[in-house]
Design a protein around this motif. Structure first.
Motif, PDB file in Angstrom:
ATOM      1  N   UNK A 133       0.456  -1.225   0.134  1.00  0.00           N
ATOM      2  CA  UNK A 133       0.411  -0.001   0.184  1.00  0.00           C
ATOM      3  C   UNK A 133       0.710   1.434   0.001  1.00  0.00           C
ATOM      4  N   UNK A 134       1.810   1.148   0.543  1.00  0.00           N
ATOM      5  CA  UNK A 134       2.928   2.454   0.733  1.00  0.00           C
ATOM      6  C   UNK A 134       3.579   3.161  -0.563  1.00  0.00           C
ATOM      7  N   UNK A 135       3.913   1.531  -1.027  1.00  0.00           N
ATOM      8  CA  UNK A 135       4.351   1.796  -2.307  1.00  0.00           C
ATOM      9  C   UNK A 135       3.369   2.321  -3.849  1.00  0.00           C
ATOM     10  N   UNK A 136       2.300   1.598  -2.867  1.00  0.00           N
ATOM     11  CA  UNK A 136       1.415   2.272  -4.065  1.00  0.00           C
ATOM     12  C   UNK A 136       0.523   3.321  -3.809  1.00  0.00           C
ATOM     13  N   UNK A 137       0.941   4.196  -2.702  1.00  0.00           N
ATOM     14  CA  UNK A 137       0.534   4.960  -2.631  1.00  0.00           C
ATOM     15  C   UNK A 137       1.750   6.628  -3.919  1.00  0.00           C
ATOM     16  N   UNK A 138       2.849   6.171  -3.100  1.00  0.00           N
ATOM     17  CA  UNK A 138       4.307   6.619  -3.992  1.00  0.00           C
ATOM     18  C   UNK A 138       3.741   6.613  -5.362  1.00  0.00           C
ATOM     19  N   UNK A 139       3.428   4.984  -6.055  1.00  0.00           N
ATOM     20  CA  UNK A 139       4.152   5.059  -7.391  1.00  0.00           C
ATOM     21  C   UNK A 139       2.940   5.191  -7.983  1.00  0.00           C
ATOM     22  N   UNK A 140       1.293   4.539  -7.590  1.00  0.00           N
ATOM     23  CA  UNK A 140      -0.291   3.914  -8.403  1.00  0.00           C
ATOM     24  C   UNK A 140      -0.762   5.003  -8.243  1.00  0.00           C
ATOM     25  N   UNK A 194      -5.925   2.524  -4.756  1.00  0.00           N
ATOM     26  CA  UNK A 194      -6.356   3.678  -3.796  1.00  0.00           C
ATOM     27  C   UNK A 194      -6.005   2.195  -2.192  1.00  0.00           C
ATOM     28  N   UNK A 195      -5.996   2.830  -1.320  1.00  0.00           N
ATOM     29  CA  UNK A 195      -5.651   1.860  -0.325  1.00  0.00           C
ATOM     30  C   UNK A 195      -7.107   2.126   0.800  1.00  0.00           C
ATOM     31  N   UNK A 196      -7.124  -0.166   0.785  1.00  0.00           N
ATOM     32  CA  UNK A 196      -8.437   0.143   1.989  1.00  0.00           C
ATOM     33  C   UNK A 196      -8.446   0.082   3.310  1.00  0.00           C
TER      34      UNK A 196
END
Length: 114
Positions: free
Chosen positions: A40-47, A51-53
């Motif tokens: 999720x942290x990766x996704x927030x920075x790069x994707x 969305x994060x649940x």
């Protein structure tokens, strides 16, 4: 296979079995949530399309009486973070972002959403 003590003193295992189950369940929730949190942290920075649940993260944390900061200090978080960096080098960021929502099952399911 039951622990050796169960063969010698079966009553001990009847008394301690629920404690073993709680520890195992807690460990599973912590490890799977920490791993998904690293993603999720990766996704927030790069994707940006993901969305994060956070409700799922909070639900898991409540069940283990944990914190996000505590999860980020676990071995499971660190291992997933390392794996994500490696996957990005090998396959590219776009591929990692595409696979993240389906990468986690169990207690990590529902943390990363399309």
């Amino acid at each position: 296979m039951p622990p050796p003590v169960c063969m010698i003193i079966p009553v001990l295992c009847l008394v301690t079995a629920p404690a073993f189950a709680d520890v195992t369940r807690r460990d599973a929730i912590e490890a799977q949530t920490a791993s998904a949190l690293a993603s999720a942290d990766y996704a927030q920075r790069h994707c940006p399309s993901l969305r994060i649940g956070w409700q799922r993260v909070e639900q898991n944390l409540k069940s283990i009486d944990g914190t996000v900061e505590g999860l980020r200090r676990t071995e499971s978080y660190e291992e997933q973070d390392t794996a994500l960096r490696s996957a990005e080098k090998q396959h590219g960021r776009a591929m990692v972002c595409m696979l993240l929502p389906s990468a986690h099952g169990g207690y990590g399911r529902g943390i990363i959403l399309r």
